[in-house]
Each structure stands twice: as C-alpha cells, then as structure tokens.
Design a protein around this motif. Sequence first.
Motif, PDB file in Angstrom:
ATOM      1  N   ILE A  94     -20.256 -53.755 -24.903  1.00 30.00           N
ATOM      2  CA  ILE A  94     -20.225 -55.220 -24.884  1.00 30.00           C
ATOM      3  C   ILE A  94     -21.167 -55.764 -23.824  1.00 30.00           C
ATOM      4  N   ILE A  95     -21.174 -55.153 -22.640  1.00 31.51           N
ATOM      5  CA  ILE A  95     -22.059 -55.611 -21.566  1.00 31.51           C
ATOM      6  C   ILE A  95     -23.526 -55.447 -21.963  1.00 31.51           C
ATOM      7  N   ALA A  96     -23.865 -54.277 -22.506  1.00 37.66           N
ATOM      8  CA  ALA A  96     -25.252 -54.023 -22.903  1.00 37.66           C
ATOM      9  C   ALA A  96     -25.705 -54.991 -23.984  1.00 37.66           C
ATOM     10  N   LEU A  97     -24.850 -55.258 -24.957  1.00 34.19           N
ATOM     11  CA  LEU A  97     -25.208 -56.170 -26.039  1.00 34.19           C
ATOM     12  C   LEU A  97     -25.252 -57.618 -25.559  1.00 34.19           C
ATOM     13  N   ALA A  98     -24.428 -57.971 -24.580  1.00 33.33           N
ATOM     14  CA  ALA A  98     -24.486 -59.321 -24.014  1.00 33.33           C
ATOM     15  C   ALA A  98     -25.832 -59.556 -23.342  1.00 33.33           C
ATOM     16  N   VAL A  99     -26.316 -58.554 -22.627  1.00 35.49           N
ATOM     17  CA  VAL A  99     -27.658 -58.650 -22.021  1.00 35.49           C
ATOM     18  C   VAL A  99     -28.714 -58.825 -23.107  1.00 35.49           C
ATOM     19  N   PHE A 100     -28.546 -58.116 -24.209  1.00 35.79           N
ATOM     20  CA  PHE A 100     -29.476 -58.204 -25.327  1.00 35.79           C
ATOM     21  C   PHE A 100     -29.433 -59.585 -25.987  1.00 35.79           C
ATOM     22  N   ALA A 101     -28.270 -60.239 -25.958  1.00 39.12           N
ATOM     23  CA  ALA A 101     -28.113 -61.542 -26.609  1.00 39.12           C
ATOM     24  C   ALA A 101     -28.665 -62.695 -25.781  1.00 39.12           C
ATOM     25  N   ILE A 102     -28.799 -62.503 -24.480  1.00 41.19           N
ATOM     26  CA  ILE A 102     -29.150 -63.613 -23.591  1.00 41.19           C
ATOM     27  C   ILE A 102     -30.531 -64.227 -23.861  1.00 41.19           C
ATOM     28  N   PRO A 103     -31.617 -63.442 -24.076  1.00 45.15           N
ATOM     29  CA  PRO A 103     -32.945 -64.073 -24.197  1.00 45.15           C
ATOM     30  C   PRO A 103     -33.059 -65.168 -25.245  1.00 45.15           C
ATOM     31  N   PRO A 104     -32.663 -64.951 -26.516  1.00 44.79           N
ATOM     32  CA  PRO A 104     -32.800 -66.056 -27.475  1.00 44.79           C
ATOM     33  C   PRO A 104     -31.876 -67.227 -27.178  1.00 44.79           C
ATOM     34  N   LEU A 105     -30.676 -66.948 -26.657  1.00 44.66           N
ATOM     35  CA  LEU A 105     -29.751 -68.024 -26.310  1.00 44.66           C
ATOM     36  C   LEU A 105     -30.302 -68.870 -25.164  1.00 44.66           C
ATOM     37  N   LEU A 106     -30.803 -68.207 -24.150  1.00 43.85           N
ATOM     38  CA  LEU A 106     -31.313 -68.891 -22.963  1.00 43.85           C
ATOM     39  C   LEU A 106     -32.577 -69.683 -23.279  1.00 43.85           C
ATOM     40  N   ALA A 107     -33.526 -69.032 -23.936  1.00 41.63           N
ATOM     41  CA  ALA A 107     -34.809 -69.683 -24.222  1.00 41.63           C
ATOM     42  C   ALA A 107     -34.637 -70.881 -25.144  1.00 41.63           C
ATOM     43  N   ASN A 108     -33.765 -70.772 -26.134  1.00 39.06           N
ATOM     44  CA  ASN A 108     -33.590 -71.873 -27.072  1.00 39.06           C
ATOM     45  C   ASN A 108     -32.799 -73.025 -26.457  1.00 39.06           C
ATOM     46  N   ALA A 109     -31.840 -72.720 -25.594  1.00 39.36           N
ATOM     47  CA  ALA A 109     -31.123 -73.789 -24.905  1.00 39.36           C
ATOM     48  C   ALA A 109     -32.076 -74.586 -24.029  1.00 39.36           C
ATOM     49  N   TYR A 110     -32.918 -73.885 -23.305  1.00 41.41           N
ATOM     50  CA  TYR A 110     -33.889 -74.562 -22.429  1.00 41.41           C
ATOM     51  C   TYR A 110     -34.888 -75.371 -23.248  1.00 41.41           C
TER      52      TYR A 110
END
Length: 239
Positions: A94-110
């Motif tokens: 779960i931790i590894a996949l959460a790290v993997f999920a962050i880039p598109p979530l972060l970039a698109n929110a910004y």
Amino acid sequence: MNVVQSAWTYLNDPLNWTNPGGILDRLGEHLVISASAVAIGLVIAWPLGVWLAHSGRGGGVIVLLSDLTLAIPTIALLTILPLSFIGFGKPPTIIALAVFAIPPLLANAYTGVRQVDAETRDAARGMGLSGFQLLRRVELPLAVPYLAAGFRTASVQVVATTALASYVNGGGLGQIIAEGFGLGTAVAGGQILAGGVLVALLALLAEGVLALLERIVTPAPLRPARRRADREAVATGAA
C-alpha cells in the motif's frame, strides 16, 4: 491442451473462484490494496497541490516531488520496505503504491487550480470573496476536470500495478500468477495466463468506470478542459 484452453478451463472452474484463496478472495484483496493506496495518495497530494497552487508558489516543488516519486521504481520500494519494521504483506504494498499514485494526483491538482484565469480571480476578489471563498467557490469548481483526470490516471495505474503485491506476500490477483510460476509454466501456464487476463480486465473496467464518472462530475462547459486534462494526466503518468 494449449495454454489458452488451460486458462479458459481455469476461469470456468467454479472452485477456482469460490475456494479460500481463490479468484474472489484475491479480487477483494486487490481492490482493498488499490483503494487504500489511492486514498493515501489523495490525502497527501490533493491538499498539497491545491494549497501550493492557490498560494501561487511551489511550482518547482511540484515538479521536484513528481519527478522524485516517479524516479523510484515501485518494485524497488517493494524490495526495501519489507526489510524495515513494516514487514511483509499488505502494508509495504500500500505504501509503495501510494507513492506511485502521488505524481498524477499532485500535478493535476496543482495544474487545475493554476489554470483558472487571472481575470476570474480578480473579479471574485472584487466581489469581496476571501481567499478561502475564492478557493472553494471559484478555483476548485473550475479545477474539477483536472482533479478527476488525475484521480482516474492514478487509480488505473495503481490497479494494474497492484499485481506486484505478490512479491511481498501481499495478496491480490498477482498471487494467482505467482502461484502459477511456483508450479511451473508447463503445469500451470493456463493459471498464469488467467491471472494476467484478470488483472488486465480489472484495469480496463476501472478505466471505463472512472472515465464515465469523470464525465458525470465535469459540467458540460468544462468538458474541453477535461479532454485537455486527460492528455496532461496521461503525459504525467508516462513521464
């Protein structure tokens, strides 16, 4: 019997679905792991991305964090984390996949908040809106296409990658593939193929459902922005 026929036989055996550790159990594990990882990614990425965009700062931080998290292979995290106090099983996955999920979530929110026209912001401030009201009533509604696109991209990527959970005894549909390799391709080639097909079908189903949800939550006037956000989200995920 060739491997395709063997896979078809495996998928059509009710016991392979209902037995303990069967397809239904593994599917449930897969969905729980994927949902947990995306939820953690959302809790971290959306508030950070929205706050930095609203404040007008942090573009460099977003790029740095996105590049950093993309540069860390998921399989590397799945190798390292079980050797720590976290141990084997679902938590490191779960931790590894959460790290993997962050880039598109972060970039698109910004990007979603920053793309709001400056004149729109000025008009809202001229009407007396506070900073929080501007964010809640103007910036976030206009950022919906980008938030939805980032969520869709991250979710589909995580669902597809959760198959790696089997490397750390984390369960999921990847466990079917791993067990097949343990028996040998000559004996369980059909099981391996069936597991791969199940993962692919689940990812395609997630893509279809989330694409429909994305369309529903995006108002018609913002749908051109939605298509642009989709293209940018795909580029972010492939970076």
